[in-house]
Design a protein around this motif. Structure first.
Motif, PDB file in Angstrom:
ATOM      1  N   SER A   1      16.026   7.137   2.694  1.00  0.00           N
ATOM      2  CA  SER A   1      14.788   6.998   2.774  1.00  0.00           C
ATOM      3  C   SER A   1      14.171   6.042   3.748  1.00  0.00           C
ATOM      4  N   ASP A   2      15.134   4.787   3.650  1.00  0.00           N
ATOM      5  CA  ASP A   2      14.820   3.801   4.579  1.00  0.00           C
ATOM      6  C   ASP A   2      15.049   4.106   6.003  1.00  0.00           C
ATOM      7  N   ALA A   3      16.304   4.990   6.059  1.00  0.00           N
ATOM      8  CA  ALA A   3      16.590   5.430   7.435  1.00  0.00           C
ATOM      9  C   ALA A   3      15.589   6.315   8.168  1.00  0.00           C
ATOM     10  N   LEU A   4      14.868   7.027   7.394  1.00  0.00           N
ATOM     11  CA  LEU A   4      13.929   7.857   7.757  1.00  0.00           C
ATOM     12  C   LEU A   4      12.679   7.202   7.902  1.00  0.00           C
ATOM     13  N   SER A   5      12.374   6.055   7.370  1.00  0.00           N
ATOM     14  CA  SER A   5      11.081   5.641   7.372  1.00  0.00           C
ATOM     15  C   SER A   5      10.340   5.309   8.703  1.00  0.00           C
ATOM     16  N   PRO A   6      11.073   5.086   9.632  1.00  0.00           N
ATOM     17  CA  PRO A   6      10.294   4.787  10.991  1.00  0.00           C
ATOM     18  C   PRO A   6       9.696   6.172  11.409  1.00  0.00           C
ATOM     19  N   LEU A   7       9.801   7.438  10.898  1.00  0.00           N
ATOM     20  CA  LEU A   7       9.098   8.454  11.039  1.00  0.00           C
ATOM     21  C   LEU A   7       7.752   8.204  10.462  1.00  0.00           C
ATOM     22  N   ALA A   8       7.414   7.237   9.321  1.00  0.00           N
ATOM     23  CA  ALA A   8       6.169   7.157   8.933  1.00  0.00           C
ATOM     24  C   ALA A   8       5.416   6.114   9.629  1.00  0.00           C
ATOM     25  N   ARG A   9       5.622   5.878  10.813  1.00  0.00           N
ATOM     26  CA  ARG A   9       4.701   4.948  11.582  1.00  0.00           C
ATOM     27  C   ARG A   9       3.570   5.568  12.179  1.00  0.00           C
ATOM     28  N   GLY A  10       2.618   4.866  12.783  1.00  0.00           N
ATOM     29  CA  GLY A  10       1.450   5.603  13.449  1.00  0.00           C
ATOM     30  C   GLY A  10       0.408   5.320  12.388  1.00  0.00           C
ATOM     31  N   GLN A  11      -0.398   6.402  12.675  1.00  0.00           N
ATOM     32  CA  GLN A  11      -1.788   6.559  11.890  1.00  0.00           C
ATOM     33  C   GLN A  11      -1.597   6.802  10.553  1.00  0.00           C
ATOM     34  N   ARG A  12      -0.603   7.483   9.937  1.00  0.00           N
ATOM     35  CA  ARG A  12      -0.521   7.789   8.483  1.00  0.00           C
ATOM     36  C   ARG A  12      -0.093   6.593   7.945  1.00  0.00           C
ATOM     37  N   ARG A  13       0.651   5.823   8.453  1.00  0.00           N
ATOM     38  CA  ARG A  13       1.248   4.339   8.001  1.00  0.00           C
ATOM     39  C   ARG A  13      -0.233   3.410   8.030  1.00  0.00           C
ATOM     40  N   ILE A  14      -1.005   3.339   9.055  1.00  0.00           N
ATOM     41  CA  ILE A  14      -2.318   2.663   8.995  1.00  0.00           C
ATOM     42  C   ILE A  14      -3.198   2.924   7.876  1.00  0.00           C
TER      43      ILE A  14
ATOM     44  N   ARG B   1       5.580   2.173  -1.373  1.00  0.00           N
ATOM     45  CA  ARG B   1       5.213   3.747  -1.516  1.00  0.00           C
ATOM     46  C   ARG B   1       5.818   4.415  -0.253  1.00  0.00           C
ATOM     47  N   ILE B   2       6.109   4.095   0.774  1.00  0.00           N
ATOM     48  CA  ILE B   2       6.617   4.767   2.046  1.00  0.00           C
ATOM     49  C   ILE B   2       8.286   5.287   1.452  1.00  0.00           C
ATOM     50  N   ARG B   3       9.063   4.388   0.695  1.00  0.00           N
ATOM     51  CA  ARG B   3      10.157   4.555   0.067  1.00  0.00           C
ATOM     52  C   ARG B   3      10.241   5.864  -0.748  1.00  0.00           C
ATOM     53  N   ALA B   4       9.061   5.608  -1.685  1.00  0.00           N
ATOM     54  CA  ALA B   4       9.065   6.818  -2.845  1.00  0.00           C
ATOM     55  C   ALA B   4       8.779   7.976  -2.362  1.00  0.00           C
ATOM     56  N   SER B   5       7.765   8.051  -1.222  1.00  0.00           N
ATOM     57  CA  SER B   5       7.488   9.430  -0.534  1.00  0.00           C
ATOM     58  C   SER B   5       8.791   9.952   0.266  1.00  0.00           C
ATOM     59  N   GLY B   6       9.421   8.956   0.858  1.00  0.00           N
ATOM     60  CA  GLY B   6      10.557   9.225   1.409  1.00  0.00           C
ATOM     61  C   GLY B   6      11.465  10.086   0.730  1.00  0.00           C
ATOM     62  N   LYS B   7      11.778   9.533  -0.376  1.00  0.00           N
ATOM     63  CA  LYS B   7      12.882  10.106  -1.554  1.00  0.00           C
ATOM     64  C   LYS B   7      12.484  11.283  -1.736  1.00  0.00           C
ATOM     65  N   THR B   8      11.142  11.697  -2.159  1.00  0.00           N
ATOM     66  CA  THR B   8      10.701  12.740  -2.343  1.00  0.00           C
ATOM     67  C   THR B   8      11.062  13.865  -1.299  1.00  0.00           C
ATOM     68  N   ASN B   9      10.601  13.370  -0.034  1.00  0.00           N
ATOM     69  CA  ASN B   9      11.153  14.264   1.160  1.00  0.00           C
ATOM     70  C   ASN B   9      12.514  14.612   1.335  1.00  0.00           C
ATOM     71  N   VAL B  10      13.449  13.484   1.015  1.00  0.00           N
ATOM     72  CA  VAL B  10      14.794  13.738   1.190  1.00  0.00           C
ATOM     73  C   VAL B  10      15.298  14.857   0.031  1.00  0.00           C
TER      74      VAL B  10
END
Length: 170
Positions: free
Chosen positions: A64-77, A109-118
């Protein structure tokens, strides 16, 4: 001419074709597969823990942490605004401390969402026959069937070989 072992060898194109048939998000599943192959030992086993620099993380947290850069941009804001609104009355007056708390809450929250996506991507990798999953740890009486157990993923040997074939740039 070709023996059976070379006739059924996987390459990256074959992996992508398998994922296209098994996943609604084949590119994301491929990213997860690549990260699993990076974390895997010579036998293809990744997890339950991954050493990342000076810290040791559970495999799903690391992915999840490795994929977290994909959560940048407007969604993260947008997420940051929602978290700030939900914590508005709980944040301290010190702006530096408030910023640290807000950043930690967003990252959580990004990690939790990332774990679901993983987990979804790994399900796709299982359906495609590229990964196997089992759990390591203590089994306890717990309403959550995964209580105190951590995922271990095994990348199939032919997929691991295809992904590691040309892993160094020259």
């Amino acid at each position: 001419m070709n023996d059976i072992s070379t006739a059924h060898r996987l390459d990256v194109g074959a992996i992508m074709r398998r994922l296209a048939g098994a996943s609604a998000r084949p590119r994301y599943a491929f990213l997860v597969l690549n990260l699993l192959s990076e974390a895997a030992d010579a036998a293809g086993h990744a997890g339950p823990m991954v050493v990342d620099g000076h810290r040791t993380l559970l495999l799903r947290d690391w992915l999840s942490d490795a994929l977290s850069p994909l959560a940048r941009g407007q969604r993260r804001i947008s997420l940051r605004h929602r978290v700030a609104a939900s914590l508005a009355d709980k944040l301290p007056d010190d702006p530096t401390l408030a910023e640290a708390i807000l950043t930690a809450a967003v990252d959580e929250r990004i990690r939790a969402s990332g774990k679901t996506n993983v987990s979804r991507a790994v399900g796709d990798l299982l359906r495609a026959g590229l990964v196997r999953r089992h759990y390591a740890g203590w089994r306890t009486d717990h309403k959550n069937r995964g209580g105190q157990r951590s995922a271990v993923y095994t990348v199939e040997a032919d997929a691991l070989a295809a992904l590691r074939r040309r892993s160094l740039l020259i």
